[in-house]
Design a protein around this motif. Sequence first.
Motif, PDB file in Angstrom:
ATOM      1  N   VAL A  49       0.847  -1.195   0.000  1.00 29.21           N
ATOM      2  CA  VAL A  49       0.000   0.000   0.000  1.00 29.21           C
ATOM      3  C   VAL A  49       0.883   1.245   0.000  1.00 29.21           C
ATOM      4  N   SER A  50       0.276   2.379  -0.255  1.00 24.25           N
ATOM      5  CA  SER A  50       1.021   3.632  -0.192  1.00 24.25           C
ATOM      6  C   SER A  50       1.179   4.062   1.267  1.00 24.25           C
ATOM      7  N   PHE A  51       2.099   4.959   1.491  1.00 20.70           N
ATOM      8  CA  PHE A  51       2.308   5.528   2.826  1.00 20.70           C
ATOM      9  C   PHE A  51       1.023   6.197   3.310  1.00 20.70           C
ATOM     10  N   ASP A  52       0.333   6.894   2.417  1.00 18.63           N
ATOM     11  CA  ASP A  52      -0.928   7.556   2.781  1.00 18.63           C
ATOM     12  C   ASP A  52      -2.009   6.539   3.146  1.00 18.63           C
ATOM     13  N   THR A  53      -2.083   5.441   2.399  1.00 21.99           N
ATOM     14  CA  THR A  53      -3.081   4.413   2.713  1.00 21.99           C
ATOM     15  C   THR A  53      -2.812   3.797   4.073  1.00 21.99           C
ATOM     16  N   LEU A  54      -1.543   3.549   4.402  1.00 20.17           N
ATOM     17  CA  LEU A  54      -1.188   3.023   5.714  1.00 20.17           C
ATOM     18  C   LEU A  54      -1.717   3.931   6.823  1.00 20.17           C
ATOM     19  N   HIS A  55      -1.795   5.213   6.561  1.00 20.17           N
ATOM     20  CA  HIS A  55      -2.226   6.183   7.564  1.00 20.17           C
ATOM     21  C   HIS A  55      -3.702   6.550   7.439  1.00 20.17           C
ATOM     22  N   ASP A  56      -4.467   5.725   6.731  1.00 24.24           N
ATOM     23  CA  ASP A  56      -5.914   5.922   6.611  1.00 24.24           C
ATOM     24  C   ASP A  56      -6.585   5.099   7.709  1.00 24.24           C
ATOM     25  N   PRO A  57      -7.097   5.736   8.769  1.00 20.85           N
ATOM     26  CA  PRO A  57      -7.685   4.978   9.870  1.00 20.85           C
ATOM     27  C   PRO A  57      -8.932   4.194   9.481  1.00 20.85           C
ATOM     28  N   ALA A  58      -9.553   4.503   8.364  1.00 19.99           N
ATOM     29  CA  ALA A  58     -10.693   3.712   7.903  1.00 19.99           C
ATOM     30  C   ALA A  58     -10.239   2.314   7.499  1.00 19.99           C
ATOM     31  N   ARG A  59      -8.960   2.175   7.170  1.00 20.82           N
ATOM     32  CA  ARG A  59      -8.420   0.886   6.725  1.00 20.82           C
ATOM     33  C   ARG A  59      -7.449   0.265   7.728  1.00 20.82           C
ATOM     34  N   PHE A  60      -6.605   1.084   8.329  1.00 19.46           N
ATOM     35  CA  PHE A  60      -5.534   0.592   9.199  1.00 19.46           C
ATOM     36  C   PHE A  60      -5.619   1.203  10.593  1.00 19.46           C
ATOM     37  N   ALA A  61      -5.575   0.349  11.579  1.00 18.42           N
ATOM     38  CA  ALA A  61      -5.362   0.796  12.952  1.00 18.42           C
ATOM     39  C   ALA A  61      -3.867   0.640  13.231  1.00 18.42           C
ATOM     40  N   ILE A  62      -3.296   1.606  13.889  1.00 15.24           N
ATOM     41  CA  ILE A  62      -1.897   1.508  14.313  1.00 15.24           C
ATOM     42  C   ILE A  62      -1.874   1.768  15.814  1.00 15.24           C
ATOM     43  N   VAL A  63      -1.535   0.714  16.538  1.00 15.40           N
ATOM     44  CA  VAL A  63      -1.565   0.728  17.997  1.00 15.40           C
ATOM     45  C   VAL A  63      -0.272   0.058  18.464  1.00 15.40           C
ATOM     46  N   SER A  64       0.423   0.670  19.357  1.00 13.02           N
ATOM     47  CA  SER A  64       1.699   0.116  19.819  1.00 13.02           C
ATOM     48  C   SER A  64       1.548  -0.574  21.166  1.00 13.02           C
ATOM     49  N   MET A  65       2.579  -1.309  21.532  1.00 14.26           N
ATOM     50  CA  MET A  65       2.634  -1.900  22.870  1.00 14.26           C
ATOM     51  C   MET A  65       2.808  -0.797  23.909  1.00 14.26           C
ATOM     52  N   GLY A  66       3.484   0.258  23.531  1.00 17.33           N
ATOM     53  CA  GLY A  66       3.613   1.454  24.353  1.00 17.33           C
ATOM     54  C   GLY A  66       3.144   2.624  23.501  1.00 17.33           C
ATOM     55  N   PHE A  67       2.292   3.470  24.012  1.00 13.88           N
ATOM     56  CA  PHE A  67       1.657   4.509  23.201  1.00 13.88           C
ATOM     57  C   PHE A  67       2.495   5.778  23.082  1.00 13.88           C
TER      58      PHE A  67
END
Length: 175
Positions: A49-67
Amino acid sequence: MPLGPKPIVQFSATSRVVVIGQAPGRITHETGLAFDDKSGHRLAGWLGVSFDTLHDPARFAIVSMGFCYPGKASGGDKPPRPECAPTWHDRVWRELPEDRLTLLVGAYAQRAYLTETKALTMTARIERYREFLPRFIPLPHPAWRSALWMAKHPWFEADVLPELRRLVAERIGTA
Protein backbone atom coordinates in the motif's frame (compact mmCIF):
# COMPACT_ATOMS: atom_id res chain seq x y z
CA MET A 1 9.26 9.60 29.48
CA PRO A 2 11.96 12.02 28.46
CA LEU A 3 9.79 13.99 26.02
CA GLY A 4 6.61 13.77 28.08
CA PRO A 5 3.43 11.81 27.35
CA LYS A 6 2.05 12.07 23.83
CA PRO A 7 0.01 8.96 22.97
CA ILE A 8 0.18 8.05 19.26
CA VAL A 9 -2.66 5.83 18.05
CA GLN A 10 -4.79 5.54 14.91
CA PHE A 11 -8.00 3.53 14.45
CA SER A 12 -11.67 3.63 13.49
CA ALA A 13 -14.64 1.28 13.62
CA THR A 14 -13.77 0.16 10.08
CA SER A 15 -10.04 -0.56 10.55
CA ARG A 16 -9.71 -4.18 9.38
CA VAL A 17 -5.91 -4.33 9.53
CA VAL A 18 -4.23 -3.63 12.86
CA VAL A 19 -0.53 -2.88 13.14
CA ILE A 20 0.85 -3.43 16.64
CA GLY A 21 4.37 -2.05 16.93
CA GLN A 22 6.76 -1.52 19.81
CA ALA A 23 6.37 2.15 20.70
CA PRO A 24 6.52 5.42 18.80
CA GLY A 25 10.01 6.61 17.96
CA ARG A 26 11.36 10.11 18.44
CA ILE A 27 10.32 11.30 14.97
CA THR A 28 6.81 9.92 15.43
CA HIS A 29 6.64 11.68 18.80
CA GLU A 30 7.56 14.95 17.13
CA THR A 31 5.13 14.65 14.20
CA GLY A 32 2.28 12.80 15.91
CA LEU A 33 1.91 10.40 12.95
CA ALA A 34 2.58 6.69 13.59
CA PHE A 35 5.44 5.18 11.58
CA ASP A 36 6.26 8.65 10.20
CA ASP A 37 9.80 7.72 9.18
CA LYS A 38 11.68 5.38 6.87
CA SER A 39 10.31 2.34 8.71
CA GLY A 40 6.78 3.48 7.85
CA HIS A 41 7.66 3.63 4.15
CA ARG A 42 9.23 0.17 4.37
CA LEU A 43 6.16 -1.18 6.21
CA ALA A 44 3.82 0.29 3.58
CA GLY A 45 5.90 -1.40 0.88
CA TRP A 46 5.70 -4.74 2.68
CA LEU A 47 1.92 -4.35 2.86
CA GLY A 48 1.61 -3.36 -0.80
CA VAL A 49 0.00 0.00 0.00
CA SER A 50 1.02 3.63 -0.19
CA PHE A 51 2.31 5.53 2.83
CA ASP A 52 -0.93 7.56 2.78
CA THR A 53 -3.08 4.41 2.71
CA LEU A 54 -1.19 3.02 5.71
CA HIS A 55 -2.23 6.18 7.56
CA ASP A 56 -5.91 5.92 6.61
CA PRO A 57 -7.68 4.98 9.87
CA ALA A 58 -10.69 3.71 7.90
CA ARG A 59 -8.42 0.89 6.72
CA PHE A 60 -5.53 0.59 9.20
CA ALA A 61 -5.36 0.80 12.95
CA ILE A 62 -1.90 1.51 14.31
CA VAL A 63 -1.56 0.73 18.00
CA SER A 64 1.70 0.12 19.82
CA MET A 65 2.63 -1.90 22.87
CA GLY A 66 3.61 1.45 24.35
CA PHE A 67 1.66 4.51 23.20
CA CYS A 68 4.35 7.10 23.92
CA TYR A 69 8.03 7.50 23.05
CA PRO A 70 9.95 5.71 25.85
CA GLY A 71 13.34 7.36 25.30
CA LYS A 72 16.74 6.16 24.13
CA ALA A 73 18.67 3.15 25.32
CA SER A 74 21.97 1.76 24.13
CA GLY A 75 21.41 0.25 20.68
CA GLY A 76 17.98 1.81 20.12
CA ASP A 77 14.92 2.97 22.01
CA LYS A 78 13.89 1.79 25.45
CA PRO A 79 11.26 -0.95 25.68
CA PRO A 80 7.60 0.09 25.67
CA ARG A 81 6.17 0.95 29.06
CA PRO A 82 4.57 -2.23 30.43
CA GLU A 83 1.31 -0.66 31.63
CA CYS A 84 0.20 0.73 28.24
CA ALA A 85 -0.96 -2.35 26.34
CA PRO A 86 -2.87 -3.93 29.27
CA THR A 87 -4.55 -0.60 29.99
CA TRP A 88 -5.59 0.36 26.46
CA HIS A 89 -5.57 -2.52 23.96
CA ASP A 90 -8.86 -4.14 24.99
CA ARG A 91 -10.58 -0.76 24.81
CA VAL A 92 -9.34 -0.25 21.25
CA TRP A 93 -10.19 -3.83 20.18
CA ARG A 94 -13.83 -3.32 21.23
CA GLU A 95 -14.09 -0.56 18.63
CA LEU A 96 -12.65 -2.61 15.74
CA PRO A 97 -14.30 -5.16 13.43
CA GLU A 98 -14.11 -8.79 14.57
CA ASP A 99 -12.68 -10.02 11.24
CA ARG A 100 -9.52 -7.96 11.47
CA LEU A 101 -5.99 -9.06 10.62
CA THR A 102 -3.43 -8.12 13.26
CA LEU A 103 0.19 -7.59 12.27
CA LEU A 104 2.51 -8.22 15.21
CA VAL A 105 5.50 -6.04 14.38
CA GLY A 106 8.52 -7.03 16.44
CA ALA A 107 9.19 -9.25 19.41
CA TYR A 108 7.27 -7.26 22.06
CA ALA A 109 3.94 -7.56 20.23
CA GLN A 110 4.62 -11.17 19.30
CA ARG A 111 5.41 -12.23 22.87
CA ALA A 112 2.29 -10.45 24.15
CA TYR A 113 -0.14 -11.93 21.62
CA LEU A 114 1.45 -15.26 20.75
CA THR A 115 2.02 -16.24 24.37
CA GLU A 116 2.50 -19.92 23.57
CA THR A 117 5.56 -19.01 21.47
CA LYS A 118 7.57 -17.06 24.05
CA ALA A 119 10.41 -19.60 23.84
CA LEU A 120 10.74 -19.07 20.07
CA THR A 121 12.86 -16.46 18.38
CA MET A 122 11.20 -13.74 16.36
CA THR A 123 12.54 -15.41 13.20
CA ALA A 124 10.98 -18.74 14.17
CA ARG A 125 7.61 -17.07 14.76
CA ILE A 126 7.75 -15.37 11.38
CA GLU A 127 8.71 -18.64 9.66
CA ARG A 128 5.65 -20.26 11.23
CA TYR A 129 3.30 -17.37 10.37
CA ARG A 130 0.70 -19.69 8.77
CA GLU A 131 0.02 -21.25 12.19
CA PHE A 132 -1.33 -17.91 13.44
CA LEU A 133 -3.63 -17.12 10.52
CA PRO A 134 -6.26 -15.86 9.96
CA ARG A 135 -5.96 -13.65 13.03
CA PHE A 136 -2.25 -12.75 13.31
CA ILE A 137 0.88 -12.39 11.20
CA PRO A 138 4.19 -11.87 13.01
CA LEU A 139 6.61 -9.51 11.25
CA PRO A 140 10.04 -8.06 11.98
CA HIS A 141 10.19 -4.37 12.78
CA PRO A 142 10.67 -2.45 9.52
CA ALA A 143 13.57 -0.39 10.90
CA TRP A 144 16.82 -0.18 8.91
CA ARG A 145 18.04 -3.38 10.59
CA SER A 146 15.30 -5.35 8.82
CA ALA A 147 17.24 -5.02 5.54
CA LEU A 148 20.06 -7.02 7.15
CA TRP A 149 17.57 -9.53 8.56
CA MET A 150 15.85 -9.91 5.18
CA ALA A 151 19.20 -10.55 3.46
CA LYS A 152 19.74 -13.49 5.84
CA HIS A 153 16.16 -14.75 5.42
CA PRO A 154 15.19 -14.48 1.72
CA TRP A 155 12.10 -16.67 2.35
CA PHE A 156 10.49 -13.63 4.04
CA GLU A 157 10.36 -11.67 0.80
CA ALA A 158 9.61 -14.73 -1.35
CA ASP A 159 6.95 -16.39 0.83
CA VAL A 160 5.64 -14.14 3.60
CA LEU A 161 5.30 -10.80 1.82
CA PRO A 162 3.13 -12.06 -1.08
CA GLU A 163 0.74 -13.71 1.41
CA LEU A 164 0.77 -10.62 3.62
CA ARG A 165 -0.08 -8.38 0.65
CA ARG A 166 -2.90 -10.69 -0.43
CA LEU A 167 -4.44 -10.75 3.05
CA VAL A 168 -4.12 -6.99 3.48
CA ALA A 169 -5.71 -6.35 0.07
CA GLU A 170 -8.63 -8.61 1.01
CA ARG A 171 -9.20 -6.79 4.28
CA ILE A 172 -8.97 -3.25 2.93
CA GLY A 173 -10.95 -3.96 -0.22
CA THR A 174 -8.27 -3.63 -2.87
CA ALA A 175 -8.05 -7.32 -3.85
